[in-house]
Design an enzyme around this catalytic site. Structure first.
Site, PDB file in Angstrom:
ATOM      1  N   ASN A  90       0.624  -1.416   0.004  1.00 18.22           N
ATOM      2  CA  ASN A  90      -0.145   0.155  -0.058  1.00 18.22           C
ATOM      3  C   ASN A  90       0.851   1.160   0.014  1.00 18.22           C
ATOM      4  OD1 ASN A  90      -2.482   1.825   0.753  1.00 18.22           O
ATOM      5  ND2 ASN A  90      -0.860   2.132   2.500  1.00 18.22           N
ATOM      6  N   TYR A 155       3.602   9.903 -11.355  1.00 21.57           N
ATOM      7  CA  TYR A 155       2.636   9.251 -10.435  1.00 21.57           C
ATOM      8  C   TYR A 155       2.053   7.932 -11.436  1.00 21.57           C
ATOM      9  CZ  TYR A 155      -0.802   8.177  -6.988  1.00 21.57           C
ATOM     10  OH  TYR A 155      -1.604   7.406  -6.085  1.00 21.57           O
ATOM     11  N   ILE A 188      -9.273   9.488  -2.890  1.00 17.69           N
ATOM     12  CA  ILE A 188      -9.829   9.214  -1.493  1.00 17.69           C
ATOM     13  C   ILE A 188      -9.534  10.275  -0.334  1.00 17.69           C
ATOM     14  CG2 ILE A 188      -9.472   7.216   0.521  1.00 17.69           C
ATOM     15  CD1 ILE A 188     -10.879   6.239  -2.411  1.00 17.69           C
TER      16      ILE A 188
END
Ligand code: NAP
Length: 248
Positions: A90, A155, A188
């Site tokens: 993660n 990214y 998120i």
């Protein structure tokens, strides 16, 4: 509790999405190794929350872009409980900006954590899973790796790379009892995008069919599903994005 007796290592579990994943796996009974890089008090808080809820956890510091540190982290997690059944890759970092203006040192930061870190953690954990003949590896990517975003070239490169990694490794270990899947969150609410200005935030919200940013728990729910069973599911990308990437 579907994960009673299982051991999970969650990288970047001191904050945000990783924290929610660690707590969700612990609620299912897993012992959780809570990895962090620079924030011991946040990691310790996650451990305390898990313990207060009746499960067990340990905080382990390691920079996942440092191969030696990763080897030591995995060895110490295995020493505590005798193995690792679930690895959630993660931990990740974001550096935004137009490609021609970003410094190569920033590319390195992103690629080292988001890709090399995932390779290092998986490489360190795999021998124990192969010996046991079972395991779940869940890699946190991003919708940016699917649809792209201006200013997110580096990214996005790292997050798209996670899909190739997931599919190739899934095929490599498919007959050895190990499931490898990717989860691609949309936008998120975490520290990672706390710097978004109000105008960008409301423009993004308008582009989400469900009309809201996601919560870390929304991602954790899908990770938990993949960790708890889903034994005939491998090499897939699970988007958790309120419909952001839905084709019209
Ligand atoms: P976050 O709130 O910024 O938290 C990042 C976590 O990763 C922290 O626990 C941090 O540890 C850890 N970390 C960073 N670099 C590390 C390294 N080199 N070694 C070990 N741990 C490291 O991030 P997030 O928003 O929860 O994102 C988690 C993952 O989801 C990332 O892979 C991200 O790319 C992905 N994602 C996020 C979003 C979003 O909108 N938030 C969307 C799609 C995908 P410390 O606390 O010690 O610094």
């Amino acid at each position: 509790m579907k994960l009673h007796g299982k051991v999970a290592l969650v990288t970047g579990a001191s904050r945000g999405i990783g924290r929610a994943i660690a707590i969700a796996l612990a609620k299912e009974g897993a012992f959780v190794a809570v990895n962090y890089v620079s924030n011991p008090s946040a990691a310790q808080e996650v451990v305390q929350l898990i313990e207060a809820a009746g499960s067990q956890a340990v905080a382990i510091q390691a920079d996942i872009s440092d191969l030696d540190a990763v080897e030591k982290m995995v060895a110490s997690a295995i020493k505590i409980k005798g193995g690792i059944d679930i690895l959630v890759n993660n931990a990740g970092v974001w550096r935004g900006g137009k490609l021609h203006k970003l410094e190569p040192a920033d590319w390195d930061k992103v690629l080292d954590a988001n890709l090399k870190g995932m390779l290092a953690c998986t490489r360190a954990v795999l021998p124990a899973m192969l010996t046991k003949g079972s395991g779940k590896i869940i890699n946190i990517s991003s919708v940016i790796g699917i649809v792209g975003y201006p200013g997110d070239t580096v990214y996005g490169t790292s997050k798209a790379g996670i899909f190739g990694f997931t599919k190739s490794l899934a095929k490599e270990v498919a007959k050895m009892g190990i499931n490898v899947n990717a989860v691609a969150p949309g936008i998120i609410s975490t520290d990672m995008n706390s710097a978004l200005d109000m105008a960008t935030r409301s423009r993004l919200i308008k582009s989400i069919p469900m009309g809201a940013l996601g919560k870390p728990e929304d991602v954790a729910e899908v990770v938990c599903f993949l960790a708890c069973g889903a034994s005939y599911v491998t090499g897939q990308v699970w988007t958790v994005d309120g419909g952001y990437t839905m084709m019209s």
